[in-house]
Design a protein around this motif. Sequence first.
Motif, PDB file in Angstrom:
ATOM      1  N   ALA A 178      -8.259  -1.646   8.100  1.00  0.00           N
ATOM      2  CA  ALA A 178      -9.402  -2.314   8.728  1.00  0.00           C
ATOM      3  C   ALA A 178      -9.326  -3.830   8.645  1.00  0.00           C
ATOM      4  O   ALA A 178     -10.181  -4.520   9.209  1.00  0.00           O
ATOM      5  CB  ALA A 178     -10.694  -1.825   8.075  1.00  0.00           C
ATOM      6  N   LEU A 179      -8.310  -4.375   7.989  1.00  0.00           N
ATOM      7  CA  LEU A 179      -8.246  -5.820   7.812  1.00  0.00           C
ATOM      8  C   LEU A 179      -7.929  -6.539   9.116  1.00  0.00           C
ATOM      9  O   LEU A 179      -7.193  -6.044   9.968  1.00  0.00           O
ATOM     10  CB  LEU A 179      -7.185  -6.183   6.769  1.00  0.00           C
TER      11      LEU A 179
ATOM     12  N   SER B  89       0.673   2.687  11.017  1.00  0.00           N
ATOM     13  CA  SER B  89      -0.527   3.319  10.479  1.00  0.00           C
ATOM     14  C   SER B  89      -0.296   4.745  10.003  1.00  0.00           C
ATOM     15  O   SER B  89      -1.038   5.248   9.151  1.00  0.00           O
ATOM     16  CB  SER B  89      -1.636   3.309  11.531  1.00  0.00           C
TER      17      SER B  89
ATOM     18  N   GLN C 131      -3.061  -4.740  -9.194  1.00  0.00           N
ATOM     19  CA  GLN C 131      -4.272  -4.140  -8.642  1.00  0.00           C
ATOM     20  C   GLN C 131      -5.532  -4.789  -9.197  1.00  0.00           C
ATOM     21  O   GLN C 131      -6.569  -4.814  -8.525  1.00  0.00           O
ATOM     22  CB  GLN C 131      -4.289  -2.629  -8.916  1.00  0.00           C
TER      23      GLN C 131
ATOM     24  N   TYR D   4      -0.242   5.570   6.203  1.00  0.00           N
ATOM     25  CA  TYR D   4      -1.410   5.338   5.351  1.00  0.00           C
ATOM     26  C   TYR D   4      -2.431   6.457   5.536  1.00  0.00           C
ATOM     27  O   TYR D   4      -2.616   6.973   6.638  1.00  0.00           O
ATOM     28  CB  TYR D   4      -2.050   3.990   5.687  1.00  0.00           C
TER      29      TYR D   4
ATOM     30  N   GLN E 182      -6.039   8.232   5.903  1.00  0.00           N
ATOM     31  CA  GLN E 182      -7.268   7.856   6.602  1.00  0.00           C
ATOM     32  C   GLN E 182      -8.227   7.207   5.614  1.00  0.00           C
ATOM     33  O   GLN E 182      -8.394   7.661   4.482  1.00  0.00           O
ATOM     34  CB  GLN E 182      -7.929   9.084   7.231  1.00  0.00           C
ATOM     35  N   GLY E 183      -8.846   6.133   6.050  1.00  0.00           N
ATOM     36  CA  GLY E 183      -9.776   5.421   5.184  1.00  0.00           C
ATOM     37  C   GLY E 183      -9.140   4.336   4.343  1.00  0.00           C
ATOM     38  O   GLY E 183      -9.862   3.611   3.640  1.00  0.00           O
ATOM     39  N   GLU E 184      -7.828   4.204   4.396  1.00  0.00           N
ATOM     40  CA  GLU E 184      -7.157   3.128   3.663  1.00  0.00           C
ATOM     41  C   GLU E 184      -7.727   1.780   4.107  1.00  0.00           C
ATOM     42  O   GLU E 184      -7.769   1.465   5.298  1.00  0.00           O
ATOM     43  CB  GLU E 184      -5.649   3.192   3.927  1.00  0.00           C
ATOM     44  N   ARG E 185      -8.182   0.967   3.161  1.00  0.00           N
ATOM     45  CA  ARG E 185      -8.848  -0.294   3.484  1.00  0.00           C
ATOM     46  C   ARG E 185      -7.945  -1.255   4.249  1.00  0.00           C
ATOM     47  O   ARG E 185      -8.411  -2.039   5.082  1.00  0.00           O
ATOM     48  CB  ARG E 185      -9.347  -0.961   2.191  1.00  0.00           C
ATOM     49  N   LEU E 186      -6.674  -1.193   3.988  1.00  0.00           N
ATOM     50  CA  LEU E 186      -5.737  -2.093   4.661  1.00  0.00           C
ATOM     51  C   LEU E 186      -5.836  -1.964   6.172  1.00  0.00           C
ATOM     52  O   LEU E 186      -5.678  -2.944   6.908  1.00  0.00           O
ATOM     53  CB  LEU E 186      -4.319  -1.768   4.191  1.00  0.00           C
TER      54      LEU E 186
ATOM     55  N   GLY F 118       0.765  -1.239   0.000  1.00  0.00           N
ATOM     56  CA  GLY F 118       0.000   0.000   0.000  1.00  0.00           C
ATOM     57  C   GLY F 118       0.790   1.279   0.000  1.00  0.00           C
ATOM     58  O   GLY F 118       0.216   2.351   0.221  1.00  0.00           O
TER      59      GLY F 118
END
Length: 317
Positions: A107-108, A96, A128, A99, A101-105, A68
């Motif tokens: 939340a994994l 963190s 991708q 990255y 804010q809101g980067e999907r990674l 990312g």
Amino acid sequence: MSGAPVIRTVLGDLDPSQLGVLDYHEHLFQSSPLLAGEELSDEALSGREAGFLHDAGVDAMIEATPTGLGRDVEAVARISARLGLSVVHTTGAHHSGHYAQGERLLALSVGALAERFTADIASGFLRQDGSPATAPDGGPVRAGLTKAGIRYWAINGFEYRVLEASAATSTRTGCAVMVHLDHGSGAHEVLDILDRHGVPAGRVCLAHIDRNLDPGLHTSLAERGAFLGYDGVARHREAPDSAILDCMEKVAAAGAARSILLGGDVARASRYRAYGGIPGLDYLPTRFLPRLVERIGSELVQLVTVQNGARLLTLPG
């Protein structure tokens, strides 16, 4: 697993005896909100910079850009093939702060992160669009180790999950874990976390440990078996090269040379000669390494630059 031990490069598996002189920490491609304006994104320029490093006597490097952050694994494979420079790529994730804010990674779950990191090593990176990344010969481009990161004396929920996922990746594949330590903090704490999840200190590389030039601390980490990542050269605002040399000499004198790794982590366009900056990736082999030879001798420098890196990167057969 069966077969001979290997080092996994972006062009395929390599016999550990063939690795040569290793720069354990660099970036050919990178972008991060914390480094706005310093993006490394041009294949021709990054390839030229890698050529400076290779021409100065470095045979191999770790490309330490994780998930990312603008990595381009196929371009790295093309550069490696053109230059004859062996490149071991990381998977994993940074802390963190790197990255948006809101980067999907972010939340994994641990399981999802571990599945992604393990696949990067076992089967190869994906583009991708989900299709396999390929090397110039058509083979897969695979990672050879995983990465995690912590902030200055702080490990948040995402960073714990990445550490745990990297541990799972290590136990499944046998790969080493590189951990970014802000200002060299939290080293023993990171080793404790990884140990609880099944990764012994001997499979852990503590990146940026020389941002805290404490030879006693470094020796205690080496006694646990950890690799010590020295990568702060040419950062004279923080510490002169002489201070790093002093620390390395004391650690080596304490019998811990077998734990030392050396890299540049230049990581900014403004410091790459090909991008118009200075001092460039070749500062490490041309300016720092000769001084290290004077301090600890060529035999120990051979240990640091060749043998230690091969041990770190070797995967079981």
